[in-house]
Enzyme design. Structure first.
Site, PDB file in Angstrom:
ATOM      1  N   GLU A  98       0.851  -1.193   0.000  1.00 47.59           N
ATOM      2  CA  GLU A  98       0.000   0.000   0.000  1.00 47.59           C
ATOM      3  C   GLU A  98       0.885   1.242   0.000  1.00 47.59           C
ATOM      4  O   GLU A  98       1.936   1.287   0.626  1.00 47.59           O
ATOM      5  CB  GLU A  98      -0.869  -0.015   1.261  1.00 47.59           C
ATOM      6  CG  GLU A  98      -1.771   1.196   1.416  1.00 47.59           C
ATOM      7  CD  GLU A  98      -2.457   1.238   2.773  1.00 47.59           C
ATOM      8  OE1 GLU A  98      -3.537   1.832   2.868  1.00 47.59           O
ATOM      9  OE2 GLU A  98      -1.889   0.676   3.749  1.00 47.59           O
ATOM     10  N   LYS A 109     -10.091  -0.025  -2.336  1.00 49.58           N
ATOM     11  CA  LYS A 109     -10.296  -0.400  -0.936  1.00 49.58           C
ATOM     12  C   LYS A 109     -11.753  -0.210  -0.553  1.00 49.58           C
ATOM     13  O   LYS A 109     -12.316   0.886  -0.680  1.00 49.58           O
ATOM     14  CB  LYS A 109      -9.386   0.450  -0.047  1.00 49.58           C
ATOM     15  CG  LYS A 109      -9.386   0.052   1.427  1.00 49.58           C
ATOM     16  CD  LYS A 109      -8.370   0.886   2.209  1.00 49.58           C
ATOM     17  CE  LYS A 109      -8.310   0.458   3.669  1.00 49.58           C
ATOM     18  NZ  LYS A 109      -7.316   1.252   4.429  1.00 49.58           N
ATOM     19  N   CYS A 112      -4.439  -3.014   3.893  1.00 53.27           N
ATOM     20  CA  CYS A 112      -4.209  -2.557   5.265  1.00 53.27           C
ATOM     21  C   CYS A 112      -5.219  -3.128   6.261  1.00 53.27           C
ATOM     22  O   CYS A 112      -5.311  -4.327   6.429  1.00 53.27           O
ATOM     23  CB  CYS A 112      -4.162  -1.032   5.303  1.00 53.27           C
ATOM     24  SG  CYS A 112      -3.351  -0.375   6.800  1.00 53.27           S
TER      25      CYS A 112
END
Length: 552
Positions: free
Chosen positions: A277, A337, A393
């Site tokens: 990321e 995301k 994440c």
């Protein structure tokens, strides 16, 4: 005072179950203390006991959240999460108000309240779920059967069974006439029954603690080569990407150095390369320099590359994405995301929260959520098909996001993360532990890659290989099995949580129908002493119907 001390001790002990302490057995012991101290507390006092124990656990365990932004966000998050432990204390305290430890009730309350904090508010924060401390324990292997909620249920049930054993031991014959065990034995003259009544719960707890060893965690399957690149950043902290081009250049340089080892025959050629990321926070689809750097790297590799980046879209917003680049084709796929982090990647109800802190405006542009699971499909030189399920994440902590990727067809999982904003704290090891549990839960290998560490390759049995150090430039490379078989946990999905919720609602409804007991009892299960003349010693006690029910 003793229940408060035990609840505080339980919260402190639970800290040691999680990285970087990794003493997994601390989890069932901590919950046994909570079950013991909350028993008989009632709703109001149970809430306060749970809140106190929760604060002792969450404040130190989540301390990384305030490392660069100050104590207010950290303490606010810890307090919010502790409220759910307070809710657990209130519900269980009320259900156990007769003073008898109720293992099933405690386990159901734990699963339901942990599920609530994983969903609310703003999508929840499931970061330190109980299961995520159990990657190295027999309990942890149960994740392949019923997911993280089932692991939490098993630990909570075993813990409360241990607490019930202590309670029965303290109220056994010889420690007071008319005890619970003596009543259940039917007569004080039955010497064997009390012993069995005391020790059966702890034997059941031991079985729960060991049954996970019988759960298989297969690691077979055709293997393929992966390369994860940890490029590192110029400095830790909120300004980690102040020199965005330097971060991109770091990942390019580390990748090309790894390719030199391939060209020299010192390492096998990767079938898929993964950057973390924020590897390119310069929009690589709109900035020609960044795009050229990435395309040149892909052409040198002759293999597909997954890049973590930011896109300046839609207009006025940002997207946190994983982008697939293939040689000769350029960018061929993207994953946006699905769960941006509230108060970090977007500000919910901005005008309301601005009344409490102007700092909310430090997040100038909100990130938008993606709408679909991410699975990138690439074909290796030998014809194998890699179907990489994506998580960015904190998404690794959300059960549904990870399960959706597997149910969409992923035969390997890729977790891209950036831990630079949390410095040299336990956040990165905690996240790696979650990826290890996910590998066991879904029977999938995991390529876990961070900008600054820890990065690792994880096999489907949860074993982490080549774990890197924090804030170093490094690569992780090697063969991982691709697997299509689905675990029982994948197939049942959220069903264990819904079953637990239904059972708890039924238990609460039954408790409301019976009404409150005539008088309070202590956490040891003893009722206030009646005058001697009301219970002659020559008349043996008989089991009460509600005491039998309290065993649940």
């Amino acid at each position: 005072m003793l229940p408060l001390l035990l609840s505080l001790l339980g919260g402190g002990l639970l800290c040691f179950a999680f990285p970087t302490f990794d003493v997994w057995v601390a989890a069932p012991v901590a919950l046994a203390l909570w079950a013991w101290s909350w028993t008989g507390a009632g709703g109001r006092r149970g809430f306060l006991l749970g809140l106190a124990g929760g604060l002792v656990f969450f404040v130190p365990t989540l301390s990384w959240s305030g490392i660069y932004v100050g104590s207010l966000p950290w303490l606010a998050l810890a307090t919010l999460e502790s409220l759910f432990v307070g809710l657990a204390g209130a519900l269980y305290g009320w259900l156990s108000r007769r003073g008898t430890v109720r293992p099933l009730a405690f386990a159901l309350v734990w699963v339901v309240t942990e599920g609530l904090r994983s969903r609310a508010p703003y999508g929840g924060f499931p970061w330190v779920k109980l299961a995520f401390s159990q990657a190295d324990s027999p309990f942890g292997r149960l994740v392949a059967v019923g997911g993280a909620p089932f692991v939490g249920f098993a630990i909570a049930l075993a813990a409360a069974l241990a607490a019930l054993t202590v309670q029965r031991a303290l109220t056994s014959p010889g420690r007071g006439r008319g005890s619970v065990v003596a009543e259940n034995a039917g007569s004080p003259s039955s010497p064997r029954m009390p012993s069995r009544g005391i020790w059966l719960p702890v034997l059941a707890a031991l079985v729960l603690g060991l049954v996970g060893l019988a759960v298989p965690l297969p690691t077979d399957g055709a293997t393929t080569q992966f390369l994860g690149v940890q490029g590192n950043v110029a400095r830790p902290g909120l300004d980690f990407n102040a020199e965005r081009r330097a971060v991109l250049d770091n990942h390019v340089a580390a990748t090309l150095k790894a390719q030199q080892d391939v060209a020299a025959g010192r390492a096998p050629a990767p079938d898929l390369v993964v950057w973390p990321e924020n590897a390119s926070d310069i929009d690589p689809l709109r900035n020609a320099d960044a795009k050229d750097e990435i395309l040149t790297t892909v052409q040198t590799l002759h293999r597909p590359l997954i890049v973590g980046g930011l896109l300046e879209e839609p207009v006025g917003f940002l997207s946190n994405v994983a982008l697939l680049f293939e040689p000769g084709k350029g960018n061929t796929d993207r994953y946006v995301k699905r769960h941006p982090v509230p108060f970090a990647e977007y500000i919910p109800n901005r005008s309301f929260w601005r009344n409490f802190s102007k700092e909310v405006d430090l997040v100038r542009s909100d990130f938008v959520p993606g709408s679909r699971p991410g699975v990138f499909t690439v074909t290796t030189a030998t014809g194998q098909q890699i179907r990489a399920g994506l998580a960015i994440c904190f998404e690794v902590a959300y059960d549904d996001i990870m399960r959706d990727a597997v149910q969409t067809g992923a035969n390997v999982l890729v977790v891209q993360t950036n831990n630079a904003t949390f410095g040299y704290t336990a956040e990165s090891p905690q996240q790696l532990a979650i990826s290890r549990v996910r590998a066991m839960e879904f029977g999938r290998s995991v390529v876990h890659v961070s900008t600054v560490g820890q990065s690792a390759l994880i096999t489907p049995d949860g074993t982490a290989h080549q774990v890197t150090s924090l804030f170093t430039q490094a690569v992780v490379r090697g063969a991982l099995p691709l697997r299509d078989a689905t675990t029982l946990a994948t197939r049942v999905g959220e069903a264990p949580e819904w079953v637990a919720a239904a059972a708890l609602v039924a238990m609460l409804a039954l408790g409301l129908r019976r009404g409150r007991p005539a008088g309070p009892r202590t956490p040891t299960g003893r009722a206030p002493q009646k005058p001697p003349e009301t219970v002659p010693e020559t008349v043996p006690h008989t089991p009460k119907e509600e005491d039998d029910d309290d065993a649940a």
